[in-house]
Design an enzyme around this catalytic site. Structure first.
Site, PDB file in Angstrom:
ATOM      1  N   GLU A 119       0.841  -2.300  45.373  1.00  0.00           N
ATOM      2  CA  GLU A 119      -0.083  -2.275  44.237  1.00  0.00           C
ATOM      3  C   GLU A 119       0.389  -3.231  43.149  1.00  0.00           C
ATOM      4  O   GLU A 119       1.589  -3.385  42.911  1.00  0.00           O
ATOM      5  CB  GLU A 119      -0.155  -0.850  43.668  1.00  0.00           C
ATOM      6  N   ASP A 121      -0.860  -3.928  39.076  1.00  0.00           N
ATOM      7  CA  ASP A 121      -1.721  -3.308  38.063  1.00  0.00           C
ATOM      8  C   ASP A 121      -1.811  -4.102  36.771  1.00  0.00           C
ATOM      9  O   ASP A 121      -0.791  -4.595  36.262  1.00  0.00           O
ATOM     10  CB  ASP A 121      -1.167  -1.934  37.660  1.00  0.00           C
ATOM     11  N   GLU A 123      -3.531  -2.399  33.424  1.00  0.00           N
ATOM     12  CA  GLU A 123      -4.213  -1.202  32.943  1.00  0.00           C
ATOM     13  C   GLU A 123      -4.317  -1.256  31.423  1.00  0.00           C
ATOM     14  O   GLU A 123      -3.310  -1.388  30.727  1.00  0.00           O
ATOM     15  CB  GLU A 123      -3.458   0.062  33.364  1.00  0.00           C
TER      16      GLU A 123
END
Length: 348
Positions: A119, A121, A123
């Site tokens: 993953e 990210d 955010e």
């Protein structure tokens, strides 16, 4: 402006940027010599993920609006998984009271590799009215969710007033996160990282969801649906990479090698001296948490961490600075997709 031209004529760009205020430096880099990007219509590369009725396509088909209301959030996903790539979109965040909201732009393969997923990210974390959005970057490889690599930042502009481009570059050798054309973080692959470096094909996701239990003030400030619907807008979408099937291991390596060669030949794959100087200044001014300096959590820094003595002195043992500036603890978070539980997030 004439004075700026004079200095530009007399000094190299790196030296000029050092002399200017940081917000001016970042704005110059963000708006000058934009990357040569090929955008695609939404339906050409993406599918609706969740939130019936809360994903609204733009009239020209080149963008979408993601809505969060008291019933559901919403999101979209790329039609393919990619074996490395450049993932990018112009995003405009909800304004006014946004506490408890998370807008996520990220790559993942958790749907395929539930216990060993990778993953990357970006955010965005909402806030109380008249307080600025903050955002964080993170990465996991091979299910290494117990070893989060979070960094948190403020922005030098208001992300609710206009669209700004946010991008993730992922190659076998490095990962770069961008805000507009400004690199804000680079992770260079180290052999000691082993499987912690993301290596399996991933999809691109974008979501808006209720993260009341952790996103703002450690969960103290919740989403207030009196202000709903909350709208995040996405346009000028970019997907560059090698579409791949992680199960069938298709396409062949030769095909992806050609795509990777193209990827690494682009402007965004190399950080120029001027952009590296801007990245250093951004991190000095706007980064307020880094796992690399959190010696309480990681007594021995992760192998990819570049420890800068001046930064280490500022962050002390916790990796965290107090809030400040104009575009100025969280428990475990919930999933960005329809609220399923997740234990990926460190207490901050």
């Amino acid at each position: 402006m004439d004075g700026l031209r004079y200095f530009h004529d007399k000094l190299p760009l790196v030296s000029l940027l050092v002399l200017l205020p940081l917000t001016t430096t970042l704005s110059i880099l963000a708006n000058a010599a934009p990357f040569n990007l090929t955008t695609i219509p939404f339906d050409e590369g993406y599918n609706h993920l969740f939130g019936d009725g809360n994903l609204v396509r733009s009239p020209d088909g080149k963008g979408v609006r993601l809505l969060l209301d008291q019933y559901t959030g919403s999101g979209f996903i790329s039609s393919s998984l990619y074996d490395h790539g450049f993932f990018s979109a112009k995003i405009k965040l909800p304004s006014d009271y946004t506490a408890g909201i998370c807008v996520a732009f990220y790559t993942s393969n958790a749907d395929v590799f539930e216990k060993s997923h990778d993953e990357l990210d970006i955010e965005f974390l909402g806030n109380r009215e008249r307080k600025p959005w903050r955002f964080q970057t993170n990465l996991y490889g091979n299910g290494s969710t117990s070893r989060g690599r979070e960094e948190r930042y403020r922005l030098w502009f208001d992300p609710t007033k206009d669209f700004h481009r946010y991008s993730i570059l992922w190659t076998p050798n490095n990962i770069i996160f961008y805000v507009d054309e400004v690199p804000i973080r680079e992770v260079v692959r180290k052999e000691a990282m082993g499987g912690d470096y993301p290596s399996k094909p991933m999809s691109l996701y974008a979501t808006i969801w209720d993260a009341s239990n952790w996103a703002t003030d450690g969960g103290k400030a919740k989403v207030n649906y009196k202000f709903a619907p909350f709208v995040a807008e996405f346009k000028d979408l970019v997907l560059e990479g090698c579409p791949a099937d992680p199960i069938e291991q298709f396409p062949f390596a030769e095909f992806c090698a050609e795509k990777l060669a193209y990827l690494t030949s682009q402007d965004y794959s190399t950080i120029s001296h001027a952009r590296r100087a801007a990245m250093r200044r951004f991190r000095q001014r706007y980064m307020y948490y880094s796992y690399c300096y959190d010696s309480l959590r990681y007594p021995v820094p992760m192998p990819e961490c570049e420890i800068i003595p001046a930064e280490k002195a500022r962050f002390k043992d916790t990796g965290r600075l107090k809030f400040g500036g104009s575009h100025k603890k969280q428990p475990k978070r919930r999933s960005r997709n329809q609220g399923a539980a997740s234990d990926n997030q460190v207490d901050m």
